[in-house]
Scaffold this motif. Structure first.
Motif, PDB file in Angstrom:
ATOM      1  N   GLY A  67       3.353   5.118  -7.378  1.00 56.53           N
ATOM      2  CA  GLY A  67       2.335   4.997  -8.411  1.00 56.53           C
ATOM      3  C   GLY A  67       2.258   3.622  -9.036  1.00 56.53           C
ATOM      4  O   GLY A  67       1.433   3.390  -9.933  1.00 56.53           O
ATOM      5  N   LEU A  68       3.115   2.708  -8.582  1.00 56.31           N
ATOM      6  CA  LEU A  68       3.110   1.328  -9.075  1.00 56.31           C
ATOM      7  C   LEU A  68       3.160   0.370  -7.895  1.00 56.31           C
ATOM      8  O   LEU A  68       3.770   0.664  -6.867  1.00 56.31           O
ATOM      9  N   THR A  69       2.542  -0.797  -8.045  1.00 54.33           N
ATOM     10  CA  THR A  69       2.679  -1.828  -7.017  1.00 54.33           C
ATOM     11  C   THR A  69       4.098  -2.378  -7.081  1.00 54.33           C
ATOM     12  O   THR A  69       4.783  -2.250  -8.108  1.00 54.33           O
ATOM     13  N   PRO A  70       4.586  -2.995  -6.001  1.00 50.58           N
ATOM     14  CA  PRO A  70       5.923  -3.596  -6.040  1.00 50.58           C
ATOM     15  C   PRO A  70       6.091  -4.577  -7.200  1.00 50.58           C
ATOM     16  O   PRO A  70       7.140  -4.603  -7.856  1.00 50.58           O
ATOM     17  N   ARG A  71       5.062  -5.362  -7.471  1.00 46.16           N
ATOM     18  CA  ARG A  71       5.166  -6.345  -8.559  1.00 46.16           C
ATOM     19  C   ARG A  71       5.299  -5.651  -9.920  1.00 46.16           C
ATOM     20  O   ARG A  71       6.123  -6.046 -10.751  1.00 46.16           O
ATOM     21  N   VAL A  97       0.838  -1.206   0.000  1.00 50.01           N
ATOM     22  CA  VAL A  97       0.000   0.000   0.000  1.00 50.01           C
ATOM     23  C   VAL A  97       0.872   1.255   0.000  1.00 50.01           C
ATOM     24  O   VAL A  97       0.656   2.191  -0.786  1.00 50.01           O
ATOM     25  N   VAL A  98       1.877   1.288   0.893  1.00 54.46           N
ATOM     26  CA  VAL A  98       2.761   2.453   1.002  1.00 54.46           C
ATOM     27  C   VAL A  98       3.582   2.625  -0.272  1.00 54.46           C
ATOM     28  O   VAL A  98       3.717   3.735  -0.804  1.00 54.46           O
ATOM     29  N   PHE A  99       4.132   1.533  -0.776  1.00 55.03           N
ATOM     30  CA  PHE A  99       4.963   1.584  -1.994  1.00 55.03           C
ATOM     31  C   PHE A  99       4.146   2.119  -3.170  1.00 55.03           C
ATOM     32  O   PHE A  99       4.617   2.979  -3.921  1.00 55.03           O
ATOM     33  N   ARG A 132       8.481  -3.605 -14.546  1.00 60.03           N
ATOM     34  CA  ARG A 132       8.913  -2.452 -15.340  1.00 60.03           C
ATOM     35  C   ARG A 132      10.425  -2.437 -15.480  1.00 60.03           C
ATOM     36  O   ARG A 132      10.952  -2.082 -16.535  1.00 60.03           O
ATOM     37  N   TYR A 133      11.110  -2.780 -14.408  1.00 56.61           N
ATOM     38  CA  TYR A 133      12.568  -2.803 -14.418  1.00 56.61           C
ATOM     39  C   TYR A 133      13.059  -4.233 -14.272  1.00 56.61           C
ATOM     40  O   TYR A 133      13.734  -4.585 -13.304  1.00 56.61           O
TER      41      TYR A 133
END
Length: 282
Positions: free
Chosen positions: A268-272, A261-263, A277-278
């Motif tokens: 603007g993106l979920t951790p996954r 939630v915090v990330f 993306r990278y």
């Protein structure tokens, strides 16, 4: 790798022999990824921002110091009242017989944190020297060019004397409470931080320390620590194969759902999705 902007000497130096120039950023705005055909020192005076250096994000604020090589790729994002100086220089134009590589930390070890911090006492001295350097560096006569390099040498020695690693709480002049607090926060990425305990240990009023911190950085202590942890998470997601739950733990989040939630709120993106993306290059 995507194309990026290359900053040229001709746009920043008054002559083809000028060794050093000063570029103030009052404030430093968002700046896309770029390299240079010169080197620079970056010293942050106030505010905060996201400085991405060679794909590694750093939340920077008052007292942070970076040695940037010509080939380094960096950018500025999410800036908030960020004020800094860029001391730019051309190594091949430096004439004094000193070990510039050692002074300028240009041979950075792989994996070593490139960020240094400058003590409050060191910052006060550096500001005075940079003012003199800025005044002399725009002059083109031979004596001024010589004096410019001499002042730059003094600045490099001063930075070397008063700098310390961001996680080191025993750096030069570490009696300054603000310096000690930033060092303590840098060492609390994977554990809890109790401000009340810190204030008791260093005999400082908590309310006063909160005010000083916000005045210098433009954010609260908890916001700054959260940003440090998110930067750490971004790096681990991009450059490791750790499970997201393990990354959450390493970044001081006991609950992986709360971490997500915090990330997501901060990036603007979920951790996954950030990891996708990278994607790690194989």
């Amino acid at each position: 790798m995507a194309n990026h902007l290359v900053l040229k000497k001709a746009d920043f130096f008054v002559s083809a022999t000028q060794p050093v120039a000063v570029a103030d950023r009052y404030p430093q705005n968002v700046f896309a990824e770029h390299t240079h055909d010169f080197c620079e020192l970056v010293l942050v005076w106030r505010g905060n921002g996201l400085h991405t250096l060679n794909d590694r994000p750093y939340r920077i604020t008052c007292g942070d110091l970076f040695y940037i090589r010509a080939e380094d790729r960096h950018s500025y994002e999410s800036v908030n009242g960020l004020v800094l100086h860029n001391i730019i220089y051309c190594p091949e134009r430096l004439k004094l017989n000193v070990d510039w590589n050692d002074l300028l930390h240009s041979t950075r070890a792989a994996g070593k944190d490139p960020r240094w911090r400058l003590s409050s006492h060191g910052m006060a001295q550096a500001r005075q020297l940079i003012g003199q350097l800025e005044h002399e560096s725009v002059k083109m006569d031979a004596l001024s060019v010589c004096l410019t390099e001499s002042l730059f040498l003094q600045l490099c020695i001063l930075l070397r004397r008063h700098r310390y690693q961001s996680q080191d709480a025993t750096g030069p002049d570490s009696s300054e409470t603000f310096d000690l607090l930033l060092a303590a926060l840098g060492k609390s990425l994977d554990s809890s931080f109790e401000l009340a305990h810190f204030c008791q240990q260093h005999q400082v009023a908590e309310r006063h320390l909160r005010q000083i911190f916000r005045q210098q950085t433009g954010m609260s202590i908890s916001q700054y620590l959260r940003q440090l942890r998110i930067c750490q998470a971004q790096d681990l997601l991009r450059h490791s194969e750790l499970l997201i739950g393990d990354i959450a733990t390493r970044c001081g989040f006991e609950d992986s759902n709360y971490f997500s939630v915090v990330f997501t709120k901060e990036t603007g993106l979920t951790p996954r999705l950030w990891r996708q993306r990278y994607a790690i290059e194989t």
